[in-house]
Design a protein around this motif. Sequence first.
Motif, PDB file in Angstrom:
ATOM      1  N   LEU A 238       0.926   5.503  -0.389  1.00  0.00           N
ATOM      2  CA  LEU A 238       0.208   6.778  -0.426  1.00  0.00           C
ATOM      3  C   LEU A 238       0.996   7.749  -1.300  1.00  0.00           C
ATOM      4  O   LEU A 238       2.194   7.943  -1.090  1.00  0.00           O
ATOM      5  CB  LEU A 238       0.083   7.343   0.992  1.00  0.00           C
TER       6      LEU A 238
ATOM      7  N   ARG B  71       0.845  -1.207   0.000  1.00  0.00           N
ATOM      8  CA  ARG B  71       0.000   0.000   0.000  1.00  0.00           C
ATOM      9  C   ARG B  71       0.875   1.250   0.000  1.00  0.00           C
ATOM     10  O   ARG B  71       1.712   1.433   0.878  1.00  0.00           O
ATOM     11  CB  ARG B  71      -0.907   0.016   1.230  1.00  0.00           C
TER      12      ARG B  71
ATOM     13  N   ALA C 114      -0.497   2.912   5.312  1.00  0.00           N
ATOM     14  CA  ALA C 114       0.384   2.827   4.149  1.00  0.00           C
ATOM     15  C   ALA C 114       1.766   2.359   4.580  1.00  0.00           C
ATOM     16  O   ALA C 114       2.253   2.742   5.635  1.00  0.00           O
ATOM     17  CB  ALA C 114       0.477   4.187   3.457  1.00  0.00           C
TER      18      ALA C 114
ATOM     19  N   GLU D 269      -4.685   4.975   6.418  1.00  0.00           N
ATOM     20  CA  GLU D 269      -4.620   3.989   5.345  1.00  0.00           C
ATOM     21  C   GLU D 269      -3.624   2.876   5.645  1.00  0.00           C
ATOM     22  O   GLU D 269      -3.498   1.935   4.874  1.00  0.00           O
ATOM     23  CB  GLU D 269      -4.256   4.669   4.019  1.00  0.00           C
TER      24      GLU D 269
END
Lengths: 326, 135
Positions: free
Chosen positions: B10, B8, B58, B56
């Motif tokens: 960002l 993941r 991330a 998130e």
Amino acid sequence: MAQQTALSAPELVDRIVAGERRALARAISLVEADTPTGREVQAALYPRTGHAQTIGITGSAGAGKSTLVGALAREERKRGRTVGIVAVDPSSPFSHGAILGDRIRMQDLTSDGGVFLRSMASRGNLGGLSETATGVIDVMDAAGFDVVIVETVGAGQDEVEVATAAGTTVLITNPGGGDEIQSMKAGLMEVAQILVVNKADLAGSDTAVTQLKALLAIADLGAWTPPILKATAKTGEGIPELVDAIDRHQEHLHSSEHAEDERRALSRKQIVALARASLHRQALEVAHGSGALDDLVSAVAARRRDPRSAAESLLEAVKREWAASE
Amino acid sequence: MTNERPIRVLIAKPGLDGHDRGAKVVARALRDAGMEVIYTGIRQTPQMIAEAALQEDAQVVGLSILSGAHLELFPRVVEELRQRGVDDVLLFAGGIIPKEDITKVQEIGFQGVFGPGTNTNDIIEFVKSHAPVRA
Ligand SMILES: Nc1nc2c(ncn2[C@@H]2O[C@H](COP(=O)(O)OP(=O)(O)OP(=O)(O)O)[C@@H](O)[C@H]2O)c(=O)[nH]1
Ligand SMILES: [Mg+2]
């Protein structure tokens, strides 16, 4: 870069309950990846769920779901409620990569300590959205948010799945979506408790309302009749009325008269949906792994066998595999 | 339990300039390499970037900057991340960062610095080989 020592499930649970946002973020990742720790966290947190209003926002691509989720969250914040958001974006099925862009439209909410927004790819996986979304909603609920909103791509099955995960499901349509509304199955009406014609600033919203009414008239409804609302998510018009309607439905869910039935109905749907998804995935894993499916496909394609008996054979192969692995 | 977890990442644009073409090219390249890219758009404050990275979860944060304010903004991003306890993300930066600043940017904590004309494959390689493993 060094690997952070992973927190155990009980540590994560303690921190989530204490309101630690980083622990919440990490737990959501574990639930999403369906790791053993993720499952442990989910199980441990479940008794703490039930506080949040859980809201599912569904509808076809481009209907304005993300815009409406943002508007909804802002209205809930005005009313002093904290909000957790799960924004599900389609992923490109090809490489399993995805660009998740829902934060762009909700930038103001990022600076709001009362909001937690998590983007998620739908992954196009066999388990579907229900397994993941149900878990993530529960974790946010247990973390103490007053409202948890899930947006999902409105691709067929997902619409039903989100409905199993949320207490109140809102179906978003648009003016001029007449053909779409006509072709909507009455079953879809039955999974949504609130119908919204979004983009009411465009021509034709009254026609859309009339069409929805006609569909509702033939739907098989229970004790709750879904209201039909008009909204313009872009400007926020109609959003306070939507929040009022959600509150009314949530009251209905919790009213002494219906609460027990509704809770049981939701729990039943969740269990069945999760079991079905898990069964589906496990069965296909076996089928692909053993090559049994390919053999049957060849036989059916050559019309040496009929698909129905082939399906039975496939199930037999799966059962044998399960029995052997016990 | 067979879900293989994508990395993941960002991607954000701090500062006041509004050109995000480069950031979008990087976002698409990382997506095509199988990553989940959370794209937050332009004019992000250090607080917004750090908060989004936290929410998130991330593993990687990539910033694109054209305004020349990197030496002012990047330390603030690192500080905001630190305040939130986000201490295990891989940071990289792209855009227009003069050669003489590259070492400074790396010292701030941005392990990867990619100038204009960087081949996106280099960024993909960098992220794949440096992204922290999530247990
Ligand atoms: N005219 C008008 N346009 C709107 C309204 N709400 C959203 N839109 C626009 O509709 C488009 C799609 O909006 P989104 O919020 O991305 O819709 P979505 O349903 O989340 O889209 P997907 O997630 O891609 O399926 C955008 O260009 C919005 O600006 C509205 O109330 N009126
Ligand atoms: Mg959307």
